[in-house]
Design an enzyme around this catalytic site. Structure first.
Site, PDB file in Angstrom:
ATOM      1  NE  ARG A  94      38.407  25.656  39.048  1.00  0.00           N
ATOM      2  CZ  ARG A  94      38.530  24.597  39.336  1.00  0.00           C
ATOM      3  NH1 ARG A  94      39.591  24.633  40.388  1.00  0.00           N
ATOM      4  NH2 ARG A  94      38.264  23.427  38.691  1.00  0.00           N
ATOM      5  CE  LYS A 117      33.320  24.707  39.441  1.00  0.00           C
ATOM      6  NZ  LYS A 117      33.101  25.089  37.829  1.00  0.00           N
ATOM      7  CG  HIS A 173      37.980  28.510  32.532  1.00  0.00           C
ATOM      8  ND1 HIS A 173      38.413  28.455  33.621  1.00  0.00           N
ATOM      9  CD2 HIS A 173      37.749  27.337  31.941  1.00  0.00           C
ATOM     10  CE1 HIS A 173      38.231  27.539  34.337  1.00  0.00           C
ATOM     11  NE2 HIS A 173      37.876  26.623  33.140  1.00  0.00           N
ATOM     12  NE  ARG A 176      40.525  24.659  35.571  1.00  0.00           N
ATOM     13  CZ  ARG A 176      41.118  23.944  36.509  1.00  0.00           C
ATOM     14  NH1 ARG A 176      42.213  24.220  37.036  1.00  0.00           N
ATOM     15  NH2 ARG A 176      40.507  23.042  36.892  1.00  0.00           N
ATOM     16  CG  HIS A 199      39.415  18.452  36.405  1.00  0.00           C
ATOM     17  ND1 HIS A 199      39.686  18.022  35.136  1.00  0.00           N
ATOM     18  CD2 HIS A 199      38.977  19.829  36.604  1.00  0.00           C
ATOM     19  CE1 HIS A 199      39.713  19.442  34.484  1.00  0.00           C
ATOM     20  NE2 HIS A 199      39.086  20.343  35.241  1.00  0.00           N
ATOM     21  CE1 TYR A 208      41.834  21.173  28.328  1.00  0.00           C
ATOM     22  CE2 TYR A 208      41.113  19.862  30.289  1.00  0.00           C
ATOM     23  CZ  TYR A 208      41.296  21.164  29.580  1.00  0.00           C
ATOM     24  OH  TYR A 208      40.675  22.112  30.106  1.00  0.00           O
TER      25      TYR A 208
END
Length: 230
Positions: A94, A117, A173, A176, A199, A208
């Site tokens: 990020r 995050k 973003h 990314r 994630h 993806y």
């Protein structure tokens, strides 16, 4: 009461995804109160369904667009914006993770991202040449332990200057998304991508999966028309 509040908010034009986040936050607050024994009853939001939200378009930059963007970033007066962007494109970081890098986070061909995050540290490998370029940048432009200064506005200016069309709500973003998309298109593993992106849930990374060449080849070979030879 929350359902009525939600209905009023949706009528004023608030997006369903925003209301779903508000609902999840309030549900989590009640769950914590239950855990702490401050709330004795059932979670009042446990049976309230969230809105169904249409998945938005997952856009990314192709190689030609990335080359155009890098060329434009190289002419920026901001000495950091190009290298921050390269970190994002090389690791899937990020923008805030890349911009806040300290030199101690770059060691032995790896960048370790902390204060993420998901609250979990993760390490992403980089090439020896890129590691050397980052360390050289630190020697020339670094401040204290930090490699970079703020470069967000300079990136926004570069995007505007190149006339690249991004989906609504995307800016930094897109870097990314571009990392993850090219990773999968070139045969990357979805579980490895989950770890690289940090994630918490594989569900997020599965956005993806449809870009995988194996997935596309199977679609060509295993559909009923192909099997019938028609």
């Amino acid at each position: 009461m929350f359902a009525e509040y939600r209905a009023k908010r949706i009528n004023t034009g608030i997006k369903p995804s925003t209301l779903n986040r508000e609902q999840s936050y309030l549900r989590a607050a009640f769950n914590e109160c239950i855990r702490l024994d401050h709330w004795k009853k059932e979670n009042p939001l446990s049976k309230l369904r969230a809105f169904k939200v249409q998945e938005s378009e997952l856009s990314f930059l192709n190689l030609d667009q990335i080359a155009i963007l890098i060329e434009r970033l190289a002419t920026s007066k901001n000495s950091h914006v190009l290298m921050v962007s390269r970190v994002c494109l090389s690791t899937g970081a990020r923008w805030g993770e890349a911009e806040g890098l300290r030199v101690s986070q770059i060691q032995n061909g790896l960048i370790q991202f902390v204060k993420t995050k998901s609250s979990k540290a993760r390490s992403v490998p980089i090439t020896a040449d890129f590691e050397k370029a980052l360390l050289n940048h630190f020697e020339e432009h670094g401040t204290g332990e930090r490699l970079f200064a703020t470069a967000y506005s300079s990136f926004r200016e570069a995007i505007k200057a190149t006339n690249l069309k991004l989906s609504d709500g995307q800016l930094t973003h897109i870097l990314r998304h571009s990392f993850a998309s090219h990773f999968m298109m070139n045969g990357g593993n979805i579980l490895a991508l989950q770890k690289l992106l940090g994630h918490y849930s594989l569900t997020m990374t599965m956005r993806y999966a449809h870009l995988s060449p194996d997935h596309l080849e199977e679609a060509r070979r295993l559909n009923p028309i192909a099997l019938l030879g028609r």
